[in-house]
Design a protein around this motif. Structure first.
Motif, PDB file in Angstrom:
ATOM      1  N   VAL A 117       0.849  -1.203   0.000  1.00 49.17           N
ATOM      2  CA  VAL A 117       0.000   0.000   0.000  1.00 49.17           C
ATOM      3  C   VAL A 117       0.880   1.246   0.000  1.00 49.17           C
ATOM      4  N   SER A 118       1.919   1.212   0.830  1.00 45.22           N
ATOM      5  CA  SER A 118       2.837   2.347   0.904  1.00 45.22           C
ATOM      6  C   SER A 118       3.574   2.542  -0.429  1.00 45.22           C
ATOM      7  N   LEU A 119       4.045   1.440  -0.999  1.00 45.06           N
ATOM      8  CA  LEU A 119       4.734   1.505  -2.306  1.00 45.06           C
ATOM      9  C   LEU A 119       3.838   2.151  -3.354  1.00 45.06           C
ATOM     10  N   LEU A 120       2.591   1.682  -3.432  1.00 53.35           N
ATOM     11  CA  LEU A 120       1.701   2.172  -4.492  1.00 53.35           C
ATOM     12  C   LEU A 120       1.265   3.610  -4.262  1.00 53.35           C
ATOM     13  N   SER A 121       1.230   4.037  -3.001  1.00 55.96           N
ATOM     14  CA  SER A 121       0.833   5.425  -2.774  1.00 55.96           C
ATOM     15  C   SER A 121       1.950   6.382  -3.219  1.00 55.96           C
ATOM     16  N   ASN A 122       3.196   5.897  -3.179  1.00 54.83           N
ATOM     17  CA  ASN A 122       4.309   6.725  -3.672  1.00 54.83           C
ATOM     18  C   ASN A 122       4.556   6.525  -5.161  1.00 54.83           C
ATOM     19  N   THR A 123       4.344   5.293  -5.604  1.00 61.42           N
ATOM     20  CA  THR A 123       4.667   4.899  -6.977  1.00 61.42           C
ATOM     21  C   THR A 123       3.475   4.137  -7.538  1.00 61.42           C
ATOM     22  N   PRO A 124       2.512   4.841  -8.105  1.00 62.25           N
ATOM     23  CA  PRO A 124       1.259   4.173  -8.501  1.00 62.25           C
ATOM     24  C   PRO A 124       1.436   3.069  -9.539  1.00 62.25           C
ATOM     25  N   ASP A 125       2.510   3.159 -10.347  1.00 65.20           N
ATOM     26  CA  ASP A 125       2.696   2.132 -11.368  1.00 65.20           C
ATOM     27  C   ASP A 125       4.146   1.631 -11.304  1.00 65.20           C
ATOM     28  N   PRO A 126       4.484   0.840 -10.287  1.00 63.58           N
ATOM     29  CA  PRO A 126       5.889   0.504 -10.053  1.00 63.58           C
ATOM     30  C   PRO A 126       6.448  -0.497 -11.066  1.00 63.58           C
ATOM     31  N   SER A 127       7.734  -0.324 -11.379  1.00 63.82           N
ATOM     32  CA  SER A 127       8.440  -1.293 -12.227  1.00 63.82           C
ATOM     33  C   SER A 127       8.852  -2.475 -11.363  1.00 63.82           C
ATOM     34  N   ASP A 128       9.340  -3.547 -12.008  1.00 62.62           N
ATOM     35  CA  ASP A 128       9.839  -4.706 -11.245  1.00 62.62           C
ATOM     36  C   ASP A 128      10.944  -4.288 -10.284  1.00 62.62           C
ATOM     37  N   GLU A 129      11.814  -3.388 -10.755  1.00 65.44           N
ATOM     38  CA  GLU A 129      12.938  -2.956  -9.918  1.00 65.44           C
ATOM     39  C   GLU A 129      12.431  -2.190  -8.691  1.00 65.44           C
ATOM     40  N   GLU A 130      11.422  -1.350  -8.907  1.00 61.30           N
ATOM     41  CA  GLU A 130      10.875  -0.601  -7.770  1.00 61.30           C
ATOM     42  C   GLU A 130      10.185  -1.539  -6.783  1.00 61.30           C
TER      43      GLU A 130
END
Lengths: 156, 680
Positions: free
Chosen positions: A111-124
């Protein structure tokens, strides 16, 4: 000495009398009965205790209570607002859990990842989610679930 | 004296209405022609049909992530002919007299209960149809159940409407029941989500540490660093200054520290002063142990062949390290006892506790929670024993928690092992000989030894066993002896292929003795694109495994990156587990075991120095993380009408496939595990 603290958890204020160095994890579990947040290591290795503090992921086993008064704490119990959060729904749709013990922390980290990075790459995804261990090895499904949740607009 | 099992069905009226159907079993010992009843107990399935049509299946086996709460219920639902959505599960408490053996291990739960679960579901359907036939004045044979409804011609009603009437009928003889033709299955063989998913993603899943009773205290145990050391005395002067501290007392394994909260117990333990005896062997190190193992080796016989090779592999001790550390809530009273525990042996826990506190087993209630992982660790009951002892001493309910350092340092480990290998290839390069000497280290090396057959037809093939007794406690770890036996065999076979200039897939296909294993290899090679060109620095490795009634081939792809680190980018697995009850659950087990294989090949080790375990946390032990995770593709192929095991099956070939891929990518044979994720 025990001291009194007021914590805002899932939108509700709670008053607790605890040792001032008590980690948030044990207050959630022992004092407030919010057992979704899990103990896995106590030293910030595994992420089973991940919660959100002001929307950002923190490992609650290393957050002493005196640091977090007046901050907004969200645990897995407070994530669904009427209906499941898109990350929770994605976890079900991808059938992620095996034993399920780490998944509370995994979901909060996602949830935290997506709130900062809505469309994350594999690396992210790798970078952010590598703080959370899954001993059952559900990582590949977690990755798929994060991408599914991203598509569903979890980070919007 | 021969004994035989005879099943029989019992029916009763459910509390709140409806039918409860129980398949029970008599073990009959036949002595000189006359039958003698030895014991009778239910065999797993308790099925309740409520008047609203809900079917509740009591699951006697604990779920540690292997998915039995889902797969076992699916089997019952299939034969009953009900909708999967109308099925609920409840977890059985530990009770051998009611449920028989409840232990989970050896990939045996589905295999062991498949037929009896089917018979129970089918019997429930027969009784509901009989009740409907009586109500409608038709022949039972004219009725069928579809989607939770009894149907006869134009008549149709929910099965729940007949639950009460069915409860008054005489159940059929299980031996007379005709089961469904597997080709008509609607639930078995279809992908189903784990039944606990919603609870888990909303935080309602109830694990051992989530158990709570009124007035409960919290305990941790101060434990020695040196293996085998005992507490002589302690001083709790400083502990008493920690608010919430209740008391400390000597325990067989150390000093119990009891407090009003978990944190107070941990803090009070931190400042407790304990005098320990010396450990059993303060000179013990991993190096001294390896030297002892090397010395235990014997001379190889002469190996024929145009070319012979030798190699030595070493594998470390491994901790089970499930995510949920050991814990148990025990409430011991004068005349009864309640336990809440994540265990792989609920019935064993009950018997052990009853013996320990000298109560009848019927006075001990063992509540089984979800297990935050097991991997074999929770077959042991040491943590239950401690919790019971502490509760007895303080006279209150006590939740014992092992902190992570307790868990890593005081496990019973997968034995360390050293393997001396010698083999040969003939003039055409075909592997014709493999000798495998296994030297195991641990407190009981012989108990971990099992003869494991080779999957390949070779002229000479022999196992030579030995061991070095050392005080490190050892125990079964997911897939037990196969964790090391298969890794070494599959890697050394790869070495023989390389020595003979053979393609590792083609050489295996030529020599493999089991057609189902061969089938997984052919399919996996095709799915993984074996033989197709790869970028420089990338390699594929293959390994196979047959066991637990199932067959698997895994092919790994490894890339050597510019910074000299290795990345396992992809693992393709093809598994033939016979009839896969829940293909989604089967795939999950193979994915997870593949990650286990990756972690233990690259990172995980328990090592010794000065007679102590050196690791005390997850980071030091070494585990795989998201950044290590390859894409894992699992293909489940059908191999007949009966299910094979699955929990352990994905592990034994995963590690060797990765090591063989590292060789293909780098030209290096890494034989001392864990190998790390960098190469020189």
């Amino acid at each position: 000495m025990l001291e009194s603290f007021t914590l805002n958890v899932n939108g509700k204020d709670h008053k607790v009398e605890v040792l001032p160095d008590t980690p948030l994890l044990w207050i959630l579990r022992d004092n407030l009965g919010l057992t979704a947040t899990k103990y896995g290591c106590g030293v910030s290795d595994c992420g089973a205790c991940t919660v959100l503090v002001d929307g950002k992921s923190r490992k609650s086993c290393r957050v002493p209570v005196h640091e977090i008064e007046n901050r907004k704490i969200t645990t897995l119990e407070g994530l669904a607002k009427g209906k499941l959060h898109p990350v929770q729904q994605a976890w079900i749709d991808e059938d992620v859990p095996q034993c399920g013990y780490c998944q509370s922390g995994q979901i909060m980290a996602a949830v935290s990842l997506l709130s900062n990075t809505p469309d994350p790459s594999d690396e992210e995804i790798d970078r952010v989610m590598s703080g959370n261990i899954c001993r059952c090895g559900t990582y590949d499904r977690i990755r798929k679930a994060i991408k599914r949740a991203a598509k569903a607009g979890a980070g919007q | 004296m021969k004994s035989s099992r005879r099943e029989f069905l019992k029916v009763s009226v459910a509390a709140g209405g409806g039918m409860v159907l129980t398949l029970a079993c008599r073990n009959v010992a036949k002595a000189s022609g006359s039958d003698r009843l030895e014991e009778s107990h239910a065999v797993n399935p308790f099925v309740q049909l409520s008047t609203d049509g809900t079917v509740t299946v009591t699951i006697s086996k604990p779920d540690m992530g292997q998915g039995v709460r889902t797969s076992l219920a699916m089997i019952v639902a299939e034969e009953m002919g009900v909708d999967w959505a109308s099925v609920k599960v409840v977890q059985a408490p530990g009770d051998r007299t009611v449920y028989g053996s409840q232990g989970v291990g050896g990939s045996g739960s589905v295999r062991g209960s498949y037929m009896s679960l089917r018979r129970t579901g089918a019997a429930a359907a027969i009784m509901v149809k009989s009740a409907a036939a009586q109500a409608w004045g038709v022949e039972a044979s004219a009725c069928k159940i579809e989607g939770g409804k009894v149907v006869c011609g134009s008549k149709s009603a929910s099965i729940g409407e007949f639950a009460q009437a069915a409860a008054g009928l005489t159940p059929p003889d299980p031996a007379s029941i005709t089961l469904k033709d597997p080709s008509t299955f609607k639930i078995i063989g279809t992908p189903r989500h784990r039944v606990d998913n919603l609870d888990i993603v909303t935080g309602k899943g109830h694990f051992g540490l989530d158990a709570k009773v009124e007035g409960m205290l919290h305990a941790v145990v101060a434990r020695p660093k040196a293996i085998g050391a005992k507490a002589v005395s302690f001083s709790d002067t400083e502990s008493k200054k920690v608010p919430g501290f209740v008391q400390a007392h000597l325990l067989g394994s150390g000093v119990a520290v009891v407090a009003k909260s978990t944190w107070a117990a941990i803090k009070a333990r931190d400042v407790l002063k304990v005098e320990w005896t010396a450990g059993v062997d303060p000179t013990l190190t991993s190096d001294s142990l390896e030297a002892a193992l090397t010395k235990a080796g014997v001379a190889f016989p002469n190996v024929t062949g145009a070319k012979t090779i030798e190699a030595t592999y070493t594998l470390p001790f491994l901790s089970h390290a499930p995510m949920e550390p050991m814990n148990c809530l025990a409430d011991v009273r004068a005349d009864s006892c309640d336990i809440w525990v994540p265990t792989q042996v609920p019935d064993g826990v009950r018997d052990m506790v009853a013996r320990k506190i000298k109560l009848a087993p019927s006075s001990v209630k063992v509540n089984v929670t979800l297990l935050g992982g097991g991997f074999g660790r929770r077959l042991l009951t040491d943590y239950v024993d401690e919790a019971v002892a502490i509760s007895q001493t303080v006279g209150k309910p006590v939740q014992l928690i092992w902190t992570r350092d307790d868990d890593i340092r005081h496990d019973r480990y997968r034995p360390a092992s050293l393997h001396a290998m010698k083999g040969g290839v003939d003039a055409s390069g075909t592997p014709i000989a493999m000798y495998h000497q296994v030297m195991l280290a641990g407190d009981d090396p012989s108990s971990q030894w099992k003869k494991v057959g080779l999957s390949y037809q070779m002229g000479e093939c022999q196992l030579l066993e030995s061991g070095a007794a050392c005080p490190v406690p050892t125990f079964a770890w997911r897939s037990v002896e196969n964790t090391y036996m298969n890794l070494v065999r599959e890697c050394f076979f790869d070495e023989l292929c390389a020595a003979g200039g053979q393609d590792p897939v083609k050489a295996r296909l030529a020599l493999i003795t089991n057609n189902r294993l061969k089938g997984t290899l052919e399919e996996c090679a095709s799915r993984a694109g074996w033989g197709k060109p790869l970028a420089k620095g990338t390699g594929r490795g293959v390994a196979c495994f047959a066991g637990y009634g199932s067959y698997i081939t895994q092919i790994a792809e490894v890339t050597l990156r510019e910074d000299s680190t290795l990345k396992v980018t992809k693992v393709t697995a093809v598994v033939d587990c016979g009839l896969a009850i829940n293909p989604l659950g089967v795939a999950a087990q193979i994915e997870g075991a593949t990650m286990d294989g990756l972690a233990t090949t690259l990172y995980s080790a328990i090592t010794l120095n000065d007679g102590e375990i050196e690791q005390s946390g997850l980071a030091a032990f070494g585990w795989a993380r998201m950044e290590d995770s390859p894409t894992i593709e699992v293909h489940v192929i059908s191999g007949g009408d009966s299910p094979g095991g699955i929990g352990e099956v994905g592990f034994p070939a995963a590690g060797p496939a990765i090591l063989n891929a590292i060789f293909a990518a780098t030209g290096q044979r890494l034989r001392k595990l864990p190998v790390g994720n960098t190469v020189a």
